[in-house]
Each structure stands twice: as structure tokens, then as C-alpha cells.
Scaffold this motif. Structure first.
Motif, PDB file in Angstrom:
ATOM      1  N   ALA A 145       0.842  -1.210   0.000  1.00 37.40           N
ATOM      2  CA  ALA A 145       0.000   0.000   0.000  1.00 37.40           C
ATOM      3  C   ALA A 145       0.871   1.252   0.000  1.00 37.40           C
ATOM      4  N   ALA A 146       1.983   1.214   0.740  1.00 38.46           N
ATOM      5  CA  ALA A 146       2.862   2.392   0.811  1.00 38.46           C
ATOM      6  C   ALA A 146       3.770   2.487  -0.408  1.00 38.46           C
ATOM      7  N   GLY A 147       4.084   1.339  -1.013  1.00 40.71           N
ATOM      8  CA  GLY A 147       4.999   1.318  -2.163  1.00 40.71           C
ATOM      9  C   GLY A 147       6.459   1.320  -1.740  1.00 40.71           C
ATOM     10  N   ASN A 148       6.719   1.063  -0.474  1.00 42.05           N
ATOM     11  CA  ASN A 148       8.101   1.118   0.003  1.00 42.05           C
ATOM     12  C   ASN A 148       8.248   0.401   1.330  1.00 42.05           C
ATOM     13  N   PHE A 149       9.497   0.129   1.724  1.00 38.93           N
ATOM     14  CA  PHE A 149       9.806  -0.147   3.119  1.00 38.93           C
ATOM     15  C   PHE A 149      11.277   0.143   3.386  1.00 38.93           C
ATOM     16  N   ILE A 150      11.538   0.424   4.657  1.00 37.95           N
ATOM     17  CA  ILE A 150      12.893   0.733   5.119  1.00 37.95           C
ATOM     18  C   ILE A 150      13.333  -0.396   6.043  1.00 37.95           C
ATOM     19  N   ILE A 191      20.601   2.693  -0.646  1.00 35.44           N
ATOM     20  CA  ILE A 191      21.267   2.763   0.656  1.00 35.44           C
ATOM     21  C   ILE A 191      21.092   4.155   1.244  1.00 35.44           C
ATOM     22  N   ALA A 192      20.758   4.210   2.540  1.00 38.91           N
ATOM     23  CA  ALA A 192      20.717   5.480   3.262  1.00 38.91           C
ATOM     24  C   ALA A 192      21.639   5.352   4.462  1.00 38.91           C
ATOM     25  N   GLY A 193      22.333   6.433   4.805  1.00 42.83           N
ATOM     26  CA  GLY A 193      23.305   6.380   5.895  1.00 42.83           C
ATOM     27  C   GLY A 193      22.706   6.596   7.270  1.00 42.83           C
ATOM     28  N   SER A 194      21.408   6.956   7.325  1.00 35.54           N
ATOM     29  CA  SER A 194      20.767   7.228   8.618  1.00 35.54           C
ATOM     30  C   SER A 194      19.256   7.135   8.430  1.00 35.54           C
ATOM     31  N   PRO A 195      18.502   7.032   9.536  1.00 35.35           N
ATOM     32  CA  PRO A 195      17.041   7.047   9.421  1.00 35.35           C
ATOM     33  C   PRO A 195      16.536   8.301   8.707  1.00 35.35           C
ATOM     34  N   GLU A 196      17.074   9.483   9.057  1.00 29.52           N
ATOM     35  CA  GLU A 196      16.650  10.749   8.417  1.00 29.52           C
ATOM     36  C   GLU A 196      16.864  10.693   6.910  1.00 29.52           C
ATOM     37  N   ALA A 252      12.173  -2.973  10.147  1.00 30.94           N
ATOM     38  CA  ALA A 252      13.022  -3.737  11.074  1.00 30.94           C
ATOM     39  C   ALA A 252      14.501  -3.568  10.751  1.00 30.94           C
ATOM     40  N   GLY A 253      15.403  -4.134  11.581  1.00 32.73           N
ATOM     41  CA  GLY A 253      15.154  -4.889  12.811  1.00 32.73           C
ATOM     42  C   GLY A 253      15.229  -4.009  14.041  1.00 32.73           C
ATOM     43  N   ALA A 254      15.603  -4.633  15.131  1.00 27.18           N
ATOM     44  CA  ALA A 254      15.555  -3.963  16.423  1.00 27.18           C
ATOM     45  C   ALA A 254      16.446  -2.724  16.461  1.00 27.18           C
ATOM     46  N   ASP A 255      17.658  -2.853  15.967  1.00 28.24           N
ATOM     47  CA  ASP A 255      18.594  -1.716  15.968  1.00 28.24           C
ATOM     48  C   ASP A 255      17.995  -0.520  15.262  1.00 28.24           C
ATOM     49  N   LEU A 256      17.457  -0.777  14.086  1.00 30.98           N
ATOM     50  CA  LEU A 256      16.950   0.331  13.282  1.00 30.98           C
ATOM     51  C   LEU A 256      15.651   0.881  13.861  1.00 30.98           C
ATOM     52  N   HIS A 257      14.760   0.011  14.310  1.00 25.44           N
ATOM     53  CA  HIS A 257      13.531   0.493  14.940  1.00 25.44           C
ATOM     54  C   HIS A 257      13.862   1.380  16.129  1.00 25.44           C
ATOM     55  N   ASN A 258      14.843   0.951  16.922  1.00 28.13           N
ATOM     56  CA  ASN A 258      15.190   1.748  18.100  1.00 28.13           C
ATOM     57  C   ASN A 258      15.812   3.080  17.715  1.00 28.13           C
ATOM     58  N   ALA A 259      16.504   3.124  16.592  1.00 27.21           N
ATOM     59  CA  ALA A 259      17.037   4.404  16.116  1.00 27.21           C
ATOM     60  C   ALA A 259      15.875   5.338  15.750  1.00 27.21           C
TER      61      ALA A 259
END
Ligand SMILES: NC(=O)c1ccc[n+]([C@@H]2O[C@H](COP(=O)([O-])OP(=O)(O)OC[C@H]3O[C@@H](n4cnc5c(N)ncnc54)[C@H](OP(=O)(O)O)[C@@H]3O)[C@@H](O)[C@H]2O)c1
Length: 169
Positions: free
Chosen positions: A38-43, A81-86, A104-111
């Protein structure tokens, strides 16, 4: 652009992990596919992307904008590739997406959570108990809390229950 953090949790509140003996529940995977399509993407984080690719990848996700967050990788076939969540969110915003799914995963969700980058949370609670495991947190170093708003609670079948929240960071 709205940012949705999507995760499966165990019934005792861990950030659910999967393995060949404890595979993800079909209902949770189907729900992920529904939101990503539905979004057409995921991170995703680099480690989660590698395990998805090892499991075959492609398929229904081949046409999606997949963004892999990594401090080290420079390129990857089939993903940006992205170097950060932002940076991941900026990329999708500039591509015109209205919703970003953080998968996911945990590291990225927590960021994302500790940087206040989620507008909504979708937690699918799987009918499984885990031992020592992973946790989602808004602050890895201190006790803190944040009230969030329950938007919806919905059984997905197979004993999986979905909780959908709005977050006001
Ligand atoms: N419960 C669920 O919904 C769910 C879904 C999928 C997977 N999982 C589980 O999640 C686990 C994998 O998660 P994980 O925590 O090990 O790995 P992950 O978050 O998928 O990937 C971690 C990698 O992402 C990059 N990264 C993370 N935060 C970053 C930041 N702030 N800036 C730049 N790059 C960042 C780094 O890549 P580089 O090292 O390349 O710099 C880091 O090593 C597995 O156990 C899997 O079963 C759970």
C-alpha cells in the motif's frame, strides 16, 4: 509524509525474533506485505535486508522502493542505501511517497524511536513466548515513558493481534 514503524512482538513483549525453528507467523508476514504494497516502500536495517535476501527476496516486493539503512554499505542491487534514518525518510519524501513503512530490525527500529521519527506504530502480537531477547525502546540508557494513542486493535487470525497506535513525539 507519515512514518509507520511496523513490528512483530512476542506475547511477553519482546521484539520477536525468527529462526528456522520459530518462523514468523504467516498472518504477520501477510500484514507486512499489505502495508508495504500500500505504501509502495519499506525501510530496513542492513542485517534484516541480508536475511530477507537470503530467503529469496524479490517476489511481490520487487517493484517497491526498498531503502536499506547502513553506515558502511555504499550500494546494493535492488535497494537504495541510506546512511541514517533521516536520510532514508528524505529519500522517500523526495520520491513523493505519502507513507514510509519502517520494517526492522531492532537496531533500526530503536534508532527511529529514540530519534522521535515515528508517527504511528503497528505492533502485531504473535502467540509465542520468548526467553532473553530483543526490546524496542525510546531510550536505551534511561527509564522514561511516553503516552501513545490506541487507534485500533484487530485480530489478524492465527492468534496474532494487531495494535495500531498514534505517537506524538
Ligand atoms: N519483530 C520484527 O518485526 C522483526 C522483523 C524483521 C527482523 N526481525 C529480527 O530482527 C533481528 C535483526 O535486527 P538487528 O537489530 O540485528 O539488525 P537491523 O536493524 O536489521 O540491522 C542493523 C544494521 O542496520 C544499520 N543501522 C541500524 N541503525 C542505524 C543507524 N541509526 N544509522 C545507520 N545505520 C544503522 C547498521 O548497518 P551497518 O552495520 O551496515 O552499518 C546495523 O548494523 C533478527 O533477530 C530478526 O529476526 C524482527
Amino acid at each position: 509524509m507519515k512514518t509507520i514503524v511496523w513490528a512483530t512482538l512476542s506475547a511477553n513483549g519482546n521484539y520477536a525474533q525468527s529462526s528456522p525453528e520459530n518462523p514468523p507467523k504467516k498472518e504477520a508476514l501477510d500484514d507486512f506485505a499489505k502495508h508495504a504494497m500500500a505504501a509502495g516502500n519499506f525501510i530496513v536495517g542492513r542485517r534484516t535486508f541480508e536475511s530477507m535476501a537470503a530467503g529469496g527476496g524479490g517476489g511481490p516486493f520487487a517493484d517497491l522502493d526498498i531503502v536499506v539503512v547502513s553506515r558502511n554499505l555504499e550500494s546494493l542491487p535492488g535497494a537504495t542505501i541510506a546512511g541514517s534514518p533521516e536520510e532514508a525518510l528524505n529519500y522517500l519524501r523526495h520520491k513523493g511517497h505519502r507513507t514510509a513503512i519502517v520494517a526492522a530490525g531492532a537496531d533500526l527500529h530503536n534508532a527511529f524511536l529514540s530519534q522521535g521519527l515515528a508517527d504511528e506504530l503497528i505492533f502485531n502480537i504473535a502467540p509465542v513466548l520468548e526467553g532473553k531477547g530483543l526490546h524496542l525502546t525510546i531510550d536505551p540508557n534511561h527509564y522514561s515513558f511516553k503516552d501513545i494513542e490506541l487507534l485500533n486493535a484487530n485480530p489478524l487470525g492465527g492468534g496474532v493481534v494487531q495494535l495500531h497506535y498514534a505517537v506524538n513525539f
